[in-house]
Design an enzyme around this catalytic site. Structure first.
Site, PDB file in Angstrom:
ATOM      1  N   GLY A 162      74.280  13.964  32.156  1.00  0.00           N
ATOM      2  CA  GLY A 162      72.934  13.796  32.673  1.00  0.00           C
ATOM      3  C   GLY A 162      72.482  12.359  32.735  1.00  0.00           C
ATOM      4  O   GLY A 162      73.255  11.431  32.484  1.00  0.00           O
TER       5      GLY A 162
ATOM      6  N   LYS B  98      67.130  12.661  27.622  1.00  0.00           N
ATOM      7  CA  LYS B  98      68.269  12.975  28.477  1.00  0.00           C
ATOM      8  C   LYS B  98      67.989  14.240  29.280  1.00  0.00           C
ATOM      9  O   LYS B  98      67.654  15.268  28.740  1.00  0.00           O
ATOM     10  CB  LYS B  98      69.505  13.176  27.610  1.00  0.00           C
TER      11      LYS B  98
ATOM     12  N   ASP C 285      84.120  13.670  24.058  1.00  0.00           N
ATOM     13  CA  ASP C 285      83.977  12.514  24.934  1.00  0.00           C
ATOM     14  C   ASP C 285      83.731  11.244  24.106  1.00  0.00           C
ATOM     15  O   ASP C 285      82.764  10.532  24.308  1.00  0.00           O
ATOM     16  CB  ASP C 285      82.834  12.752  25.929  1.00  0.00           C
TER      17      ASP C 285
ATOM     18  N   GLY D  92      70.670   5.043  31.259  1.00  0.00           N
ATOM     19  CA  GLY D  92      72.067   5.435  31.210  1.00  0.00           C
ATOM     20  C   GLY D  92      72.310   6.648  32.078  1.00  0.00           C
ATOM     21  O   GLY D  92      71.384   7.336  32.486  1.00  0.00           O
ATOM     22  N   ARG D  93      73.575   6.894  32.342  1.00  0.00           N
ATOM     23  CA  ARG D  93      73.927   7.982  33.242  1.00  0.00           C
ATOM     24  C   ARG D  93      75.340   8.398  32.876  1.00  0.00           C
ATOM     25  O   ARG D  93      76.187   7.568  32.592  1.00  0.00           O
ATOM     26  CB  ARG D  93      73.892   7.438  34.670  1.00  0.00           C
ATOM     27  N   GLY D  94      75.576   9.666  32.797  1.00  0.00           N
ATOM     28  CA  GLY D  94      76.923  10.100  32.446  1.00  0.00           C
ATOM     29  C   GLY D  94      77.209  11.469  32.998  1.00  0.00           C
ATOM     30  O   GLY D  94      76.488  11.965  33.851  1.00  0.00           O
TER      31      GLY D  94
END
Ligand SMILES: *[C@@H]1O[C@H](CO)[C@@H](O)[C@H](O)[C@H]1NC(C)=O
Ligand SMILES: *[C@@H]1O[C@H](CO)[C@@H](O)[C@H](O)[C@H]1NC(C)=O
Ligand SMILES: *[C@@H]1O[C@H](CO)[C@@H](O)[C@H](O)[C@H]1NC(C)=O
Ligand SMILES: *[C@@H]1O[C@H](CO)[C@@H](O)[C@H](O)[C@H]1NC(C)=O
Ligand SMILES: *[C@@H]1O[C@H](CO)[C@@H](O)[C@H](O)[C@H]1NC(C)=O
Ligand SMILES: *[C@@H]1O[C@H](CO)[C@@H](O)[C@H](O)[C@H]1NC(C)=O
Ligand SMILES: *[C@@H]1O[C@H](CO)[C@@H](O)[C@H](O)[C@H]1NC(C)=O
Ligand SMILES: *[C@@H]1O[C@H](CO)[C@@H](O)[C@H](O)[C@H]1NC(C)=O
Length: 799
Positions: A522, A538, A632, A517-519
């Site tokens: 991080g 993370k 978020d 995953g990526r956000g």
């Protein structure tokens, strides 16, 4: 003279051959085996699925059982044992199917430990069938004795549980000896699970706290009393109970009453020999009675449970929670000397001294004070106030859903040190869990008189935490020789929240190989810890804090423990690296299920998810010691467990990254477009109401099954606000066709109308532009809770 001699020679050869040849599935009279040859089974079923013979005690040395086990499972899972509570010596013990037709197990000194009592009958052969049944037949093939008639902790397919029979759990994980939990047909013909411990006994499945037999989908009118699992994985009982394995179809399965009191179905994965749980009776383990003993509280720790003692109490036996906790004070029965300590979200099942409805808190106190035996009371805030004084404190559990508190009676003269040392004792039980007896347990206390007490208590905790940290590290580095505990959570705790080095995390993730995953905050990598736990690691990209601040913040997040929040297991803070280690859910995030059509979420699942997110956020906003705004909330940050319990990820990150810093460029502070409350743009102070707004948007997406943020925000007609005002209009006019039209068409009209209306009402109020008109998450939880049980129909087989 020659004939008997020849006979002996022949027999000698037979024995020689017998010990070298492949084990048989059938043996005749006179066959026997010494315990020393335990590596060669006594019998193996025809196709090899089951073996029978001497089985070494998994923990003891030189201690053996006569058992049937699954040949092909890596753990050689035991399906039946002859002598589970009287193991025999590893030297000189013997099993013999005698010439009289009796199967006898003898210990080294020749004493008979167990037998089938078939001596003197016409018994002819003993065989182990492919079903796992050990059978003694006569010459005509009639069954004289079978192991299926005396189950231990396991039921195999076609093994019938009947009247008078009990399936009894093991006492300790992985061991054989019998414990406190059993499955049986009760006098009213209902199949039940019961805890029968050293001090008390009570039934806990089906749930009799809130529901009648009938409401549980059972009947007491059929007196046949038979329950049986079939080849395909369906378990059917004569009281109307029936369930199916999640992997319905041919396969190797077993049902077991586990040491933790849960009743589970397992399926064997033939390719690697491991067991997979394909059904369980109690998804919420704390509903099992007796787990934490008297004066203990059961709580969730990720997917595990943990036990802790009430404040002012200490554990009786650190190796066995069933023995509970004892008070560190003594009562004298004097009304003036009692005071009450509030423990939010905790209740105890049973042992009520009475019950009073429509009663104030003060009157409930009086009610408890009137009776010397009253150890505290449960006070519920539903309706007008319900009061349950308790004589004995058993089956305690913490539930975020519980609409009330428990008030523990303590002597007035006990000073606060007695309370804090209770958590100290807990923590030094070889647990590095520095947050046990967590402040949040008392933090939500609202009574004014308790504030002074609370602050001193928190002060104490602060000091103790430092102490525990030291103790915790010491134990961590001493290795993992934690005593085998009855209770899984106990062991988990010792692995809990810790600091990792960067090198360690590099190893754990295989040099950050698998990105999952990526956000904003991080990149997330998959990793596997030493103890095989799968974790998400993370790597924070733009963090703002130095090591000390980081450590302070992270430890706040690390102590947060709620079923609807992703658990943090640890962190790394080294030079320029800041990493966080989370529990990893192999299942997916909500967006995949909602928008990518991999699987249609059913209505009850959707409601469960909506409710769970609300509970998680409410916990963050209102119940944490230090309240936390998520900032978020979006489907990508909602992860789901196998049974669709939502877990919110990424909370608390605002504080760790630059996004939370005041005065920063506004564009950096935003959440995700479409889920962001107007305050962000208007440059107003950010409160927890921004999460309420995002939650409202997610709720609409859950109902409609579409990405509202893309399909409406770009809408020239005015975006989400104009859409929502339309919905408000439909609701006001009770416009049934329009409202129905909002529901995800993939559900084909399968939904609960009242739940839908409630969800729409909540959603529309959550996305109010004016933030003061939005409800709090606590209020949302209350609104949804009123409709929670509606999906509780008897259809228990749907997965
Ligand atoms: C044999 O040993 C067991 C346990 O060691 C003991 O309980 C039993 O009394 C002994 N029997 C005889 C006949 O010595
Ligand atoms: C052995 O027989 C049982 C019962 O007939 C069957 O369920 C199982 O699949 C068989 N196992 C193998 C390995 O053939
Ligand atoms: C009682 O249960 C048995 C076994 O499940 C079933 O065969 C039988 O039909 C039931 N009897 C009634 C009256 O429902
Ligand atoms: C069985 O285990 C193998 C190897 O781990 C895995 O690939 C497979 O998916 C598993 N099968 C089931 C039904 O879980
Ligand atoms: C076997 O496969 C399952 C997946 O089906 C996995 O969860 C388990 O860890 C595997 N066990 C071993 C010993 O590889
Ligand atoms: C206290 O409770 C016990 C148990 O219910 C009851 O027998 C007793 O009468 C009660 N005593 C008073 C003073 O109410
Ligand atoms: C509080 O507890 C401590 C330690 O047990 C004791 O020394 C002290 O006297 C107690 N204080 C009061 C006011 O009871
Ligand atoms: C803690 O563990 C050690 C061995 O690891 C053991 O000797 C000691 O008794 C344990 N302490 C408690 C309170 O369980």
């Amino acid at each position: 003279m020659k004939k008997p001699f020849l006979f002996i020679i022949l027999q000698f050869f037979c024995i020689l051959l017998g010990s070298k040849a492949q084990p048989q599935s059938i043996l005749t009279k006179g066959s026997s085996q010494q315990v020393e040859h335990y590596d060669q089974p006594f019998l193996v079923s025809q196709n090899g699925t089951f073996s029978c013979g001497f089985y070494p005690d998994p923990v003891g040395i030189n201690v053996f059982y006569f058992s049937i086990w699954f040949t092909n499972s890596i753990d050689k899972a035991v399906a039946w044992t002859a002598n589970r509570d009287s193991p025999v010596n590893g030297h000189g013990s013997k099993i013999k199917f005698g010439h009289d037709g009796n199967l006898v197990l003898r210990d080294v000194n020749g004493s008979e430990v167990w037998s089938t009592s078939t001596g003197g009958s016409s018994a002819s052969t003993i065989s182990l069938l492919d079903s796992g049944n050990l059978v003694i037949n006569d010459r005509k093939g009639n069954i004289l004795w079978q192991s299926f008639d005396s189950p231990t902790d396991t039921l195999l397919p076609y093994q019938r549980l009947t009247k008078g029979k009990r399936v009894v759990s093991a006492l300790v994980k992985g061991e054989i000896g019998s414990g406190y939990y059993s499955l049986y047909f009760d006098n009213d013909n209902v199949l039940r699970l019961m805890y029968d411990g050293p001090v008390i006994s009570s039934t806990y499945w089906p749930n009799n706290a809130l529901n009648s037999v009938f409401q549980n989908g059972r009947t007491s009118y059929n007196s046949t009393r038979i329950a049986v699992l079939d080849r395909l994985g369906q378990f059917i009982s004569s009281d109307g109970f029936s369930i199916s394995a999640s992997d319905l179809g041919l396969g190797i399965r077993r049902l077991r009453v586990d040491y933790d009191g849960n009743f589970r179905m397992y399926s064997l994965n033939m390719s690697n020999g491991s067991w997979v749980v394909s059904w369980e009776a109690l998804p919420e383990l704390c509903q099992v009675h007796g787990l934490c003993g008297e004066n203990g509280i059961c709580d969730y720790l990720g997917d595990q449970i943990k036990c802790s003692c009430l404040p002012g109490y200490e554990i009786n036996n650190p190796n066995n929670w069933n023995e509970g906790c004892r008070p560190k004070f003594s009562y004298s029965c004097n009304k003036i000397q009692s005071r009450f300590v509030q423990i939010p979200q905790v209740d105890f099942y049973g042992f009520d001294l009475g019950y009073k409805d429509k009663i104030s808190y003060d009157d409930c106190v009086q009610l408890c004070l009137q009776n010397c035996t009253c150890a505290g009371f449960s006070y519920r805030l539903t309706g007008t106030g319900v009061c349950y004084p308790k004589g004995t404190l058993f089956n305690g559990y913490r539930s975020p859903n519980f609409p009330g508190s428990f008030y523990l009676r303590l002597p007035t003269d006990s000073n606060d040190s007695i309370l804090s040392t209770s958590s100290k004792l807990d923590c030094t039980n070889n647990r590095s869990d520095i947050f046990l007896g967590s402040p949040s347990m008392f933090g939500a206390s609202q009574s004014n008189t308790k504030w002074t007490y609370m602050f001193t208590f928190i002060g104490f905790l602060g000091a103790l935490e430092i102490l525990f940290l030291v103790i915790g590290w010491w134990y961590l580095f001493r290795g993992r020789d934690v005593p085998q505990s009855v209770e899984e959570g106990y062991k988990m705790i010792s692995y809990q929240f810790r600091q990792f080095t960067y090198e360690e995390l590099k190893d754990v993730t295989g040099k950050f190989k698998e990105e999952i995953g990526r956000g904003y905050t991080g990149v997330v990598y998959r990793g596997v810890l030493d103890d095989k736990r799968v974790v998400a690691v993370k790597k924070l990209i733009d963090f703002s804090q130095g090591e000390e601040e980081f450590w302070a913040e992270v430890s706040v997040i690390g102590r947060i423990n709620h079923i609807n929040l992703v658990r943090m297991w640890g962190f790394c803070s080294e030079r320029r690296h800041r990493l966080l280690v989370y529990e990893h859910l192999e299942n997916q995030s909500l967006d995949k299920l909602l928008f990518e059509n991999e699987r249609t979420l059913q209505w009850r699942e959707r409601f469960k998810i909506a409710f769970g997110i609300a509970k998680g956020l409410a916990y963050l906003h209102h119940e944490c010691l230090e309240w936390i705004i998520h900032c978020d909330v979006k489907p990508e940050n909602i992860l789901l467990t196998r049974d669709f319990e939502p877990k919110i990820a990424d909370f608390g990150l605002v504080k760790l990254t630059k996004r939370g810093e005041a005065g920063l460029n506004i564009s950096q502070m935003r959440g995700t477009m479409g889920y962001m409350a107007p305050e962000w743009v208007l440059n107003l102070p950010i409160t927890s109401k921004v999460d309420v707004y995002s939650y409202g948007v997610v709720l609409i997406e859950i109902i409609m099954g579409i990405r509202v943020t893309t399909s409406l925000s770009d809408d020239t007609k005015g975006g989400i606000q104009s859409f929502v005002s339309e919905v408000r209009h439909f609701l006001q006019c009770n416009d049934e066709p329009e409202i129905t039209g909002l529901v995800d068409p993939k559900l084909r009209g399968q939904f609960d109308w009242e739940q839908l209306i409630t969800m729409l009402r909540v959603a529309t109020s959550c996305v109010e532009e004016e933030r003061n008109r939005r409800p709090t998450m606590d209020e949302v939880v209350k609104d949804l809770m009123a409709f929670e049980e509606r999906d509780d129909e008897p259809s228990s087989s749907s997965w």
